[in-house]
Design a protein around this motif. Structure first.
Motif, PDB file in Angstrom:
ATOM      1  N   PRO A 115     -11.084  22.232  -1.308  1.00 33.39           N
ATOM      2  CA  PRO A 115     -11.534  22.263  -2.705  1.00 33.39           C
ATOM      3  C   PRO A 115     -10.404  22.121  -3.718  1.00 33.39           C
ATOM      4  O   PRO A 115     -10.644  21.766  -4.875  1.00 33.39           O
ATOM      5  CB  PRO A 115     -12.203  23.635  -2.829  1.00 33.39           C
ATOM      6  N   PHE A 116      -9.165  22.363  -3.287  1.00 33.09           N
ATOM      7  CA  PHE A 116      -8.030  22.357  -4.206  1.00 33.09           C
ATOM      8  C   PHE A 116      -7.122  21.142  -4.009  1.00 33.09           C
ATOM      9  O   PHE A 116      -6.079  21.039  -4.643  1.00 33.09           O
ATOM     10  CB  PHE A 116      -7.211  23.627  -4.019  1.00 33.09           C
ATOM     11  N   LEU A 117      -7.532  20.231  -3.145  1.00 30.10           N
ATOM     12  CA  LEU A 117      -6.698  19.087  -2.780  1.00 30.10           C
ATOM     13  C   LEU A 117      -6.908  17.929  -3.740  1.00 30.10           C
ATOM     14  O   LEU A 117      -8.043  17.605  -4.100  1.00 30.10           O
ATOM     15  CB  LEU A 117      -7.030  18.654  -1.351  1.00 30.10           C
ATOM     16  N   ALA A 118      -5.821  17.279  -4.161  1.00 31.12           N
ATOM     17  CA  ALA A 118      -5.902  16.124  -5.063  1.00 31.12           C
ATOM     18  C   ALA A 118      -5.078  14.989  -4.508  1.00 31.12           C
ATOM     19  O   ALA A 118      -3.840  15.036  -4.495  1.00 31.12           O
ATOM     20  CB  ALA A 118      -5.412  16.500  -6.456  1.00 31.12           C
ATOM     21  N   THR A 119      -5.755  13.937  -4.018  1.00 28.85           N
ATOM     22  CA  THR A 119      -5.092  12.729  -3.550  1.00 28.85           C
ATOM     23  C   THR A 119      -5.798  11.518  -4.141  1.00 28.85           C
ATOM     24  O   THR A 119      -6.821  11.650  -4.817  1.00 28.85           O
ATOM     25  CB  THR A 119      -5.110  12.628  -2.009  1.00 28.85           C
ATOM     26  N   GLY A 120      -5.263  10.347  -3.859  1.00 26.71           N
ATOM     27  CA  GLY A 120      -5.867   9.134  -4.393  1.00 26.71           C
ATOM     28  C   GLY A 120      -7.215   8.811  -3.790  1.00 26.71           C
ATOM     29  O   GLY A 120      -8.016   8.084  -4.382  1.00 26.71           O
ATOM     30  N   PHE A 121      -7.509   9.353  -2.591  1.00 24.63           N
ATOM     31  CA  PHE A 121      -8.776   9.026  -1.926  1.00 24.63           C
ATOM     32  C   PHE A 121      -9.713  10.224  -1.805  1.00 24.63           C
ATOM     33  O   PHE A 121     -10.843  10.093  -1.362  1.00 24.63           O
ATOM     34  CB  PHE A 121      -8.523   8.433  -0.532  1.00 24.63           C
ATOM     35  N   TYR A 122      -9.247  11.417  -2.194  1.00 24.98           N
ATOM     36  CA  TYR A 122     -10.126  12.590  -2.182  1.00 24.98           C
ATOM     37  C   TYR A 122      -9.618  13.599  -3.202  1.00 24.98           C
ATOM     38  O   TYR A 122      -8.421  13.898  -3.264  1.00 24.98           O
ATOM     39  CB  TYR A 122     -10.169  13.240  -0.799  1.00 24.98           C
ATOM     40  N   PHE A 133       0.782  -1.230   0.000  1.00 26.99           N
ATOM     41  CA  PHE A 133       0.000   0.000   0.000  1.00 26.99           C
ATOM     42  C   PHE A 133       0.819   1.288   0.000  1.00 26.99           C
ATOM     43  O   PHE A 133       0.308   2.354   0.296  1.00 26.99           O
ATOM     44  CB  PHE A 133      -0.963   0.021   1.189  1.00 26.99           C
ATOM     45  N   LEU A 134       2.093   1.241  -0.383  1.00 26.49           N
ATOM     46  CA  LEU A 134       2.906   2.448  -0.287  1.00 26.49           C
ATOM     47  C   LEU A 134       2.385   3.587  -1.152  1.00 26.49           C
ATOM     48  O   LEU A 134       2.502   4.749  -0.799  1.00 26.49           O
ATOM     49  CB  LEU A 134       4.364   2.137  -0.644  1.00 26.49           C
ATOM     50  N   SER A 135       1.798   3.258  -2.311  1.00 27.96           N
ATOM     51  CA  SER A 135       1.269   4.329  -3.145  1.00 27.96           C
ATOM     52  C   SER A 135       0.106   5.032  -2.441  1.00 27.96           C
ATOM     53  O   SER A 135       0.005   6.261  -2.441  1.00 27.96           O
ATOM     54  CB  SER A 135       0.812   3.784  -4.498  1.00 27.96           C
ATOM     55  N   SER A 136      -0.781   4.233  -1.815  1.00 27.45           N
ATOM     56  CA  SER A 136      -1.886   4.834  -1.066  1.00 27.45           C
ATOM     57  C   SER A 136      -1.376   5.566   0.166  1.00 27.45           C
ATOM     58  O   SER A 136      -1.902   6.624   0.536  1.00 27.45           O
ATOM     59  CB  SER A 136      -2.881   3.743  -0.639  1.00 27.45           C
ATOM     60  N   PHE A 137      -0.341   5.018   0.767  1.00 29.86           N
ATOM     61  CA  PHE A 137       0.202   5.643   1.960  1.00 29.86           C
ATOM     62  C   PHE A 137       0.845   6.980   1.615  1.00 29.86           C
ATOM     63  O   PHE A 137       0.790   7.933   2.388  1.00 29.86           O
ATOM     64  CB  PHE A 137       1.223   4.712   2.619  1.00 29.86           C
ATOM     65  N   LYS A 138       1.426   7.062   0.417  1.00 31.08           N
ATOM     66  CA  LYS A 138       1.992   8.333  -0.022  1.00 31.08           C
ATOM     67  C   LYS A 138       0.893   9.382  -0.136  1.00 31.08           C
ATOM     68  O   LYS A 138       1.077  10.546   0.233  1.00 31.08           O
ATOM     69  CB  LYS A 138       2.705   8.161  -1.354  1.00 31.08           C
ATOM     70  N   ASP A 139      -0.280   8.972  -0.646  1.00 25.58           N
ATOM     71  CA  ASP A 139      -1.411   9.894  -0.703  1.00 25.58           C
ATOM     72  C   ASP A 139      -1.785  10.374   0.693  1.00 25.58           C
ATOM     73  O   ASP A 139      -2.119  11.540   0.901  1.00 25.58           O
ATOM     74  CB  ASP A 139      -2.621   9.213  -1.355  1.00 25.58           C
ATOM     75  N   PHE A 140      -1.735   9.464   1.641  1.00 31.07           N
ATOM     76  CA  PHE A 140      -2.053   9.812   3.014  1.00 31.07           C
ATOM     77  C   PHE A 140      -1.076  10.849   3.557  1.00 31.07           C
ATOM     78  O   PHE A 140      -1.461  11.824   4.213  1.00 31.07           O
ATOM     79  CB  PHE A 140      -2.029   8.557   3.878  1.00 31.07           C
ATOM     80  N   LEU A 141       0.218  10.676   3.236  1.00 33.33           N
ATOM     81  CA  LEU A 141       1.216  11.620   3.704  1.00 33.33           C
ATOM     82  C   LEU A 141       1.019  12.994   3.061  1.00 33.33           C
ATOM     83  O   LEU A 141       1.139  14.028   3.717  1.00 33.33           O
ATOM     84  CB  LEU A 141       2.617  11.087   3.382  1.00 33.33           C
ATOM     85  N   LEU A 142       0.725  12.998   1.757  1.00 29.24           N
ATOM     86  CA  LEU A 142       0.477  14.271   1.083  1.00 29.24           C
ATOM     87  C   LEU A 142      -0.761  14.961   1.660  1.00 29.24           C
ATOM     88  O   LEU A 142      -0.816  16.189   1.754  1.00 29.24           O
ATOM     89  CB  LEU A 142       0.307  14.047  -0.422  1.00 29.24           C
TER      90      LEU A 142
END
Length: 473
Positions: A410-417, A344-353
């Protein structure tokens, strides 16, 4: 520290008789911390997501300079105050209120520890002829021990890494250019504003992530050290190191593509050579990650102690307590690394961002308060006294902080939002810009009317009892 190798102080004020070093030390530390594999991957993402070589490099440069400027402004606070970075948050949020951003910062640095340990674990596993799991554990232990020794060894590590990693990147760059058609890469320039913004955001976010702990590594500099010198050496080291690594990443992604993304460590080592040369580059990768992971561990430790001590009223930490806090950071980070090393490192990177959004407003509030409201003057003893001028909770700052968080969504772009304003911008995440500007303006409007917490002009020097507190040995 009193001239010894092992650091004795933690969040207490560094008295003048223990100050040492030159502002140039900030250049070598931040150069070494940024010449590493994760910065290479960050630069590569600008191309992977659709950017061209020329405008990706320009965008990354703009972001490194913008984000690096914010980061270096924090660094310039260290010699003036002699305090770790996050304890200054008590002047804005209150002695208890500062725990709000502190907890989020600790979580983020544990996450960075984990993601860095995965890449370093691969390199250590190859060096020791074991496996990734063993490599991660060995690397984590070495990181914790180095962080426990403290300030002097961290700067020594930075000096060593800046030389070795710079030489390694020069060699790798030559090897890469032998394989690449540089003329074709530079000739295929097609400006896309969304992709340009993406590159800017990638590097700016990278720099802003250093904000909550950058002054930790300048606080031992003599009080007479020029703030401008501290600022410029920090900015130049961090911006040069990250731009160097990210430019290499752009060129690698443009020439190797999926081969690099499938195995970042393996591709870089193979680019360098085989046999003993390969072993050297595994060592370089581990050294680069050790430098930055030690900063993450030390910064996480400082933030954790700052949060806990605010409720305990303690300024001094014993060696045993220091080791316990660092071990806690290490165990948590290692556990996450072991759980996520295969999936899950790719998803975890999204979490960190995503977590970055929580301290961009903090950075804005801290800088406005320090430079514009308090005019570089803090009542140092009051930072540890809930009954002092900064109080327990400063609700004006906490409200601005919350508004700053919400304004970014409104300006945030991650893998889960993904916020509704991302698509009109072509997919670029510019939440960090909003997270700096909105809370900076709001806090300036709120805090300039509240002068009760401002110290007298003479209060910027540490009180005698603050300097007289001796660390427990």
């Amino acid at each position: 520290m009193a001239g010894g190798l092992v650091e004795l102080r933690s969040i207490d004020v560094v008295p003048d008789n223990e100050r040492h070093g030159r502002a140039f030390s900030q250049f070598t530390l931040w150069l070494g911390a940024n010449l590493q594999i994760t910065a290479v991957v960050t630069g590569a993402l600008a191309v992977v997501f659709g950017g061209d070589v020329v405008w990706s490099i320009v965008g990354l440069l703009v972001g490194n300079l913008l984000g690096g400027t914010v980061m270096a402004l924090h660094s310039a606070q260290g010699p003036k105050l002699g305090l770790p970075q996050m304890i200054q948050s008590r002047a804005q949020f209150g002695v208890y209120g500062a725990v709000v951003p502190l907890l989020l910062v600790v979580v983020m640095y544990i996450g960075f520890f984990a993601s860095g340990s995965v890449l370093a674990g691969q390199a250590v596993g190859e060096l020791t002829h074991t496996d990734d799991t063993t490599g991660i554990v060995v690397f984590a232990v070495v990181t914790a021990v180095t962080a426990a020794v403290g300030y002097r060894v961290i700067h020594t590590l930075g000096r060593v890494a800046s030389v070795i990693c710079a030489l390694a990147f020069v060699y790798l760059g030559i090897r890469l250019l032998d394989r690449a058609d540089l003329g074709a890469l530079l000739g295929d320039a097609h400006f896309s504003f969304p992709m340009f913004l993406l590159a800017v955001s990638l590097s700016a976010s990278w720099q802003l992530a250093f904000g909550p702990y950058v002054a930790d590594y300048s606080r031992y500099l003599p009080r007479t050290t020029s703030p401008k010198a501290t600022f410029w050496w920090t900015l130049s080291g961090s911006a040069l190191g990250s731009q160097w690594s990210m430019t290499f990443g752009v060129l690698v992604a443009a020439t190797a593509g999926e081969k690099f993304l499938a195995s970042q460590v393996g591709y870089v080592v193979a680019l360098g050579g085989t046999g003993a040369v390969a072993s050297f580059f595994y060592f370089v990768i581990a050294l680069g990650k050790l430098t930055i992971n030690v900063l993450n561990t030390y910064g996480g430790f400082m933030s954790l102690v700052t949060g806990v001590s605010g409720f305990q009223g303690r300024r001094v930490l014993s060696r045993r307590g220091r080791a316990a806090y660092i071990a806690l950071i290490m165990v948590a980070g290692t556990a996450i690394a072991l759980l996520g090393k295969d999936s899950f490192l790719s998803s975890f990177k999204d979490f960190l961002l995503f977590l970055l959004t929580f301290f961009t407003p903090w950075s804005a509030i801290n800088l406005v308060d320090y430079y514009l409201i308090s005019k570089e003057r803090y009542d140092i003893p009051a930072l540890s006294d809930p009954r002092g001028r900064y109080g327990t909770w400063r609700w004006g700052a906490l409200t601005v902080y919350a508004v700053g968080l919400l304004a970014q969504l409104p300006f945030l772009a991650t893998g889960f939002y993904t916020g509704p304003c991302v698509e009109p911008l072509g997919g670029a995440d510019v939440s960090w810009i909003v997270g700096l500007i909105v809370p900076a303006l709001l806090y300036w409007l709120v805090a300039r009317r509240d002068t009760a917490h401002l110290p007298e002009p003479a209060a910027d020097a540490p009180a005698p009892e603050a300097e007289a507190v001796a660390p427990q040995r």
